[in-house]
Design a protein around this motif. Structure first.
Motif, PDB file in Angstrom:
ATOM      1  N   ASP A  62       0.350  -1.128   0.357  1.00 50.10           N
ATOM      2  CA  ASP A  62       0.071  -0.149  -0.301  1.00 50.10           C
ATOM      3  C   ASP A  62       1.168   1.136   0.284  1.00 50.10           C
ATOM      4  OD1 ASP A  62      -2.887   1.476   0.092  1.00 50.10           O
ATOM      5  OD2 ASP A  62      -2.039   2.141   2.198  1.00 50.10           O
ATOM      6  N   VAL A  63       0.824   2.379  -0.987  1.00 50.59           N
ATOM      7  CA  VAL A  63       1.367   3.619  -1.062  1.00 50.59           C
ATOM      8  C   VAL A  63      -0.067   4.267  -0.827  1.00 50.59           C
ATOM      9  CG1 VAL A  63       1.874   3.849  -2.950  1.00 50.59           C
ATOM     10  CG2 VAL A  63       2.980   4.256  -1.144  1.00 50.59           C
ATOM     11  N   ASN A  77       2.590   7.742   3.417  1.00 51.43           N
ATOM     12  CA  ASN A  77       3.576   6.624   4.005  1.00 51.43           C
ATOM     13  C   ASN A  77       3.076   5.237   3.291  1.00 51.43           C
ATOM     14  OD1 ASN A  77       3.103   7.498   6.457  1.00 51.43           O
ATOM     15  ND2 ASN A  77       0.746   7.181   7.314  1.00 51.43           N
ATOM     16  N   ALA A  78       3.691   4.458   3.552  1.00 49.72           N
ATOM     17  CA  ALA A  78       3.919   3.589   2.689  1.00 49.72           C
ATOM     18  C   ALA A  78       3.705   1.859   3.365  1.00 49.72           C
ATOM     19  CB  ALA A  78       4.818   3.382   1.354  1.00 49.72           C
ATOM     20  N   ASN A  87       7.214 -10.109   7.102  1.00 51.27           N
ATOM     21  CA  ASN A  87       6.433  -9.437   7.851  1.00 51.27           C
ATOM     22  C   ASN A  87       6.137  -7.573   7.125  1.00 51.27           C
ATOM     23  OD1 ASN A  87       7.583 -10.936  10.173  1.00 51.27           O
ATOM     24  ND2 ASN A  87       9.321 -10.377  10.309  1.00 51.27           N
ATOM     25  N   GLU A  88       5.989  -6.959   7.825  1.00 51.42           N
ATOM     26  CA  GLU A  88       5.405  -5.830   7.294  1.00 51.42           C
ATOM     27  C   GLU A  88       5.480  -4.201   7.616  1.00 51.42           C
ATOM     28  OE1 GLU A  88       1.184  -5.742   6.399  1.00 51.42           O
ATOM     29  OE2 GLU A  88       1.565  -6.817   4.171  1.00 51.42           O
ATOM     30  N   ILE A  89       5.687  -3.677   7.080  1.00 48.11           N
ATOM     31  CA  ILE A  89       6.436  -2.622   7.823  1.00 48.11           C
ATOM     32  C   ILE A  89       6.200  -1.226   7.094  1.00 48.11           C
ATOM     33  CG2 ILE A  89       8.701  -3.167   9.009  1.00 48.11           C
ATOM     34  CD1 ILE A  89       9.583  -1.083   6.798  1.00 48.11           C
ATOM     35  N   THR A  90       5.396  -0.218   8.356  1.00 50.26           N
ATOM     36  CA  THR A  90       5.072   1.366   7.541  1.00 50.26           C
ATOM     37  C   THR A  90       6.367   1.730   7.519  1.00 50.26           C
ATOM     38  OG1 THR A  90       3.183   0.445   8.729  1.00 50.26           O
ATOM     39  CG2 THR A  90       3.256   3.180   7.869  1.00 50.26           C
ATOM     40  N   ASP A 108      11.945   6.721   5.894  1.00 50.06           N
ATOM     41  CA  ASP A 108      12.037   6.622   6.949  1.00 50.06           C
ATOM     42  C   ASP A 108      10.655   5.331   8.272  1.00 50.06           C
ATOM     43  OD1 ASP A 108      13.795   8.133   7.197  1.00 50.06           O
ATOM     44  OD2 ASP A 108      12.429  10.100   7.761  1.00 50.06           O
ATOM     45  N   ARG A 109      11.243   4.298   9.019  1.00 48.07           N
ATOM     46  CA  ARG A 109      10.319   3.603   9.398  1.00 48.07           C
ATOM     47  C   ARG A 109       9.424   4.248  10.514  1.00 48.07           C
ATOM     48  NH1 ARG A 109      11.600  -2.412  11.321  1.00 48.07           N
ATOM     49  NH2 ARG A 109       9.845  -3.079  12.441  1.00 48.07           N
TER      50      ARG A 109
END
Length: 114
Positions: A62-63, A77-78, A87-90, A108-109
């Motif tokens: 997603d972005v 955000n992505a 694993n997913e991070i935003t 940046d995380r």
């Protein structure tokens, strides 16, 4: 982003419409053209974010990028998925251009709230 070229194109379209129709029609056409141009720019920025992460082997699930209120940069955000772990991070992203028009993408995380 091509703000100078977009401005010239919008101005030319507005002048052409003003010469051919009512002032209200010209204003409406110029506003529609500006909205369409902004939507194309936003889509290009979102694709740039996707391309950058996919080039590193990550999957972008997603972005969402929006033009900042100052009109100078896109922010958003992505959500990135590691293909090996799942694993997913935003990440929080900023897309700007320098004085020469060179694009700059910084992501940046985001830290977890809990």
């Amino acid at each position: 982003m091509t703000a100078p070229f977009r401005t010239v194109s919008l101005f030319a379209a507005a002048l052409l419409l003003a010469a051919c129709g009512s002032p209200e029609a010209a204003e409406e056409a110029a506003a529609t053209a500006a909205e369409e141009s902004a939507e194309r720019d936003r889509a290009l920025v979102e694709n740039a974010v996707r391309d950058a992460y996919e080039a590193e082997g990550a999957e972008v699930t997603d972005v969402t990028m929006e033009l900042a209120p100052d009109g100078a940069r896109y922010i958003g955000n992505a959500t990135i998925r590691d293909p090996e772990s799942g694993n997913e991070i935003t990440v929080e992203c900023r897309y700007t251009t320098d004085a020469g028009g060179t694009p700059r993408l910084n992501c940046d995380r985001m830290t977890d709230a809990g």
